[in-house]
Design a protein around this motif. Structure first.
Motif, short mmCIF file in Angstrom:
data_model
loop_
_atom_site.label_atom_id
_atom_site.label_comp_id
_atom_site.label_asym_id
_atom_site.label_seq_id
_atom_site.Cartn_x
_atom_site.Cartn_y
_atom_site.Cartn_z
N ARG A 1 2.46 1.69 -3.44
CA ARG A 1 1.51 2.22 -4.42
C ARG A 1 1.28 3.71 -4.21
N ALA A 2 1.27 4.12 -2.95
CA ALA A 2 1.05 5.54 -2.65
C ALA A 2 2.20 6.39 -3.17
N LYS B 1 0.84 -1.21 0.00
CA LYS B 1 0.00 0.00 0.00
C LYS B 1 0.87 1.25 0.00
N SER C 1 2.04 6.65 -6.82
CA SER C 1 0.79 7.23 -7.33
C SER C 1 0.24 6.38 -8.47
N ASP D 1 -2.12 -4.24 -4.09
CA ASP D 1 -2.99 -3.14 -3.69
C ASP D 1 -3.48 -2.44 -4.95
N ILE D 2 -4.81 -2.32 -5.07
CA ILE D 2 -5.42 -1.74 -6.27
C ILE D 2 -6.33 -0.59 -5.89
N ASP D 3 -6.26 0.48 -6.66
CA ASP D 3 -7.21 1.58 -6.51
C ASP D 3 -8.61 1.03 -6.81
N PRO D 4 -9.54 1.16 -5.86
CA PRO D 4 -10.88 0.58 -6.08
C PRO D 4 -11.61 1.17 -7.29
N ASN D 5 -11.18 2.34 -7.75
CA ASN D 5 -11.82 2.97 -8.91
C ASN D 5 -11.13 2.64 -10.23
N ALA D 6 -10.07 1.86 -10.16
CA ALA D 6 -9.31 1.54 -11.37
C ALA D 6 -9.96 0.39 -12.13
N GLU E 1 -2.17 3.05 -10.02
CA GLU E 1 -3.47 2.42 -9.80
C GLU E 1 -3.32 1.05 -9.16
N SER E 2 -2.18 0.42 -9.38
CA SER E 2 -1.98 -0.92 -8.83
C SER E 2 -0.51 -1.20 -8.60
#
Length: 494
Positions: free
Chosen positions: A168-169, A165, A172, A194-199, A174-175
């Protein structure tokens, strides 16, 4: 401009690089137009650990005359020469046994669509901690945070959920994910993701589950990296190179809605353990992402290597190497855990003993290799029914199965299924006894009952198959074998 004079004005190994600019965001040929004596010597008289494709320096040649094509080197030259940015990188390309401390400086001079930069390098035979730590403060803080989390970890998989996490931060992206390669089972193991839930991205596990040769695809990445230390694809040019080198991966990336990717191998003791990668990030942050992952993977590789080593040692200490099932030591550990209530507290427990019939006869008449093959077939038969349960090799020809939270009816069905399935395996038949106790703490009682029932089943087997009884000149011994017991009430090899 006198490029030779520019190169010679710098004391370290330095050359001048030309980059052919194509449009706004692409490039063509990357050439070495001049080099000072130290740089030319590095090509014509390379030091140990450095291999060149040719040992004759010719000004103006493409860099691929000397080195394997390297997208990271090209990208650094492009950003320095065309975008006029100062680039610093510290890397350990796979094709070399040394570390390179590299600086790319833009030259303001341009000749039409040809842009220029200087490339200065310093070679280290061992990683230099001071150079590696010379990164931006946010990356340094992130890497330090990662180190602290990993060093205090009892459960690496659990901690890596937080680590990925954080990665990924800082990217920047998406995954971000880490996937390990199990070279024994020849399969991929997703360590964390870790995946951006909106990706618009699917979880990596879906690709692993649905692609029958995901392991083969992952193995192909080493060749795609082709002597560099990573893959960065964030423009048409770099994706075209991936398409040329690895069409299958290119197709997979495009179908997965991957707009850009940076991928690093995770290594320990020279072995590739797996890969870490980030996808769909701001292309302008690619240098920062590369810098972050370059240092992070150096640390992760060591930690994951130690974790896998301990995991393998644990497997070796708990697995019967011939049959692949758990060994007697693991059975004893499980029994102790059940007796003390550490496992299956308040649940039932079922035990089955499966004694392989005729192993001694096969060993005597066909040899121990045939006997070993029979044991392997026996374990395969057991796994065909009890694959989700814990199977142990309790002795030479004796297997045991311990099942928690079961009923006598459920276990009886599995035992009958085992008898039926065994017919599909050459010469495999078992004497089987089982027992179920309502409280898992009474597992030892279930063990005794199952053992007694197994001996009775074995006695019946030898009564029905007298030809399978191991021959002996002692009539009393023969009688004991038919009964399924030895002189002291213990079973004999049969």
């Amino acid at each position: 401009m006198d490029f030779q004079k520019v190169a010679e004005s710098l004391g370290a190994m330095t050359c001048v690089v030309s980059v052919e600019k194509i449009g706004e965001d692409d490039y063509g040929k990357v050439c070495i137009v001049a080099g000072n004596k130290a740089y030319v010597d590095s090509i014509e008289h390379p030091m140990g650990g450095v291999e060149m494709l040719t040992k004759k320096f010719v000004p103006g040649q493409e860099y691929t005359a000397y080195l394997t094509k390297d997208l990271n080197f090209e990208d650094a030259c492009y950003r320095a020469a065309v975008k006029k940015k100062v680039i610093h990188s510290y890397a350990h390309p796979d094709r070399f046994e040394v570390w390179f401390n590299m600086v790319f400086m833009p030259l303001m001079y341009e000749d039409g669509d040809t842009c220029y930069c200087t490339y200065t390098m310093e070679i280290n035979f061992e990683p230099d901690a001071e150079t590696m730590s010379n990164v931006s403060s946010d990356i340094a803080g992130q890497v330090l945070n990662t180190c602290i989390k990993l060093r205090g970890a009892d459960d690496l998989r659990y901690v890596m959920k937080d680590v990925i996490k954080d990665i990924r931060a800082i990217c920047s992206a998406e995954s971000c994910k880490v996937m390990l390669l199990d070279t024994i089972k020849r399969q991929c193991d997703l360590l964390c993701e870790d995946i951006d839930p909106n990706a618009p991205l699917l979880p990596m596990q879906e690709y692993i589950d649905n692609d029958e040769d995901m392991y083969g695809l992952a193995l192909s990445w080493e060749k795609t990296i082709s002597g560099s230390n990573c893959v960065i694809a964030n423009d048409k040019h770099s994706f075209d190179v991936i398409k040329e080198r690895n069409p299958r991966w290119y197709k997979s990336l495009k179908s997965a809605a991957v707009e850009n990717i940076v991928l690093f191998p995770l290594k320990a003791r020279g072995e590739i353990l797996g890969y870490i990668w980030a996808v769909n990030f701001d292309p302008e942050k690619a240098p920062k992402i590369k810098e972050a992952l370059e240092l992070t993977t150096f640390i992760l590789g060591s930690e994951i290597g130690n974790y896998l080593l301990l995991d393998r040692l644990k497997i070796l200490s708990s697995i019967d190497m011939l049959t692949g099932v758990l060994n007697r030591n693991e059975m004893n550990n499980l029994v102790d855990s059940l007796c003390t209530g550490k496992r299956a507290k308040g649940k039932s427990v079922g035990v089955a003993f499966a004694d392989l019939n005729g192993l001694k006869t096969v060993n005597d008449e066909e040899g121990h290799e045939a006997g070993d093959a029979l044991l392997k077939r026996a374990s395969a038969a057991l796994r065909s029914v009890f694959g989700d349960d814990e199977i142990f090799r309790a002795g030479g020809d004796e297997f045991s199965i311990i099942v928690t939270d079961t009923t006598e009816e459920e276990l009886a069905k599995k035992v009958e299924q085992l008898r039926e399935n065994s017919k599909e395996y050459d010469k495999v038949s078992f004497a089987i006894g089982f027992s179920v106790e309502a409280n898992a703490k009474n597992v030892r009682k279930a063990l005794r009952k199952a053992d007694e029932n197994m001996y009775e089943d074995k006695r019946i087997f030898y009564e029905n198959h007298p030809d399978k009884v191991r021959r002996t000149t002692n009539k009393d011994d023969f009688a004991f074998q038919v009964e399924g017991k030895g002189k002291k009430g213990k079973k004999t090899d049969a």
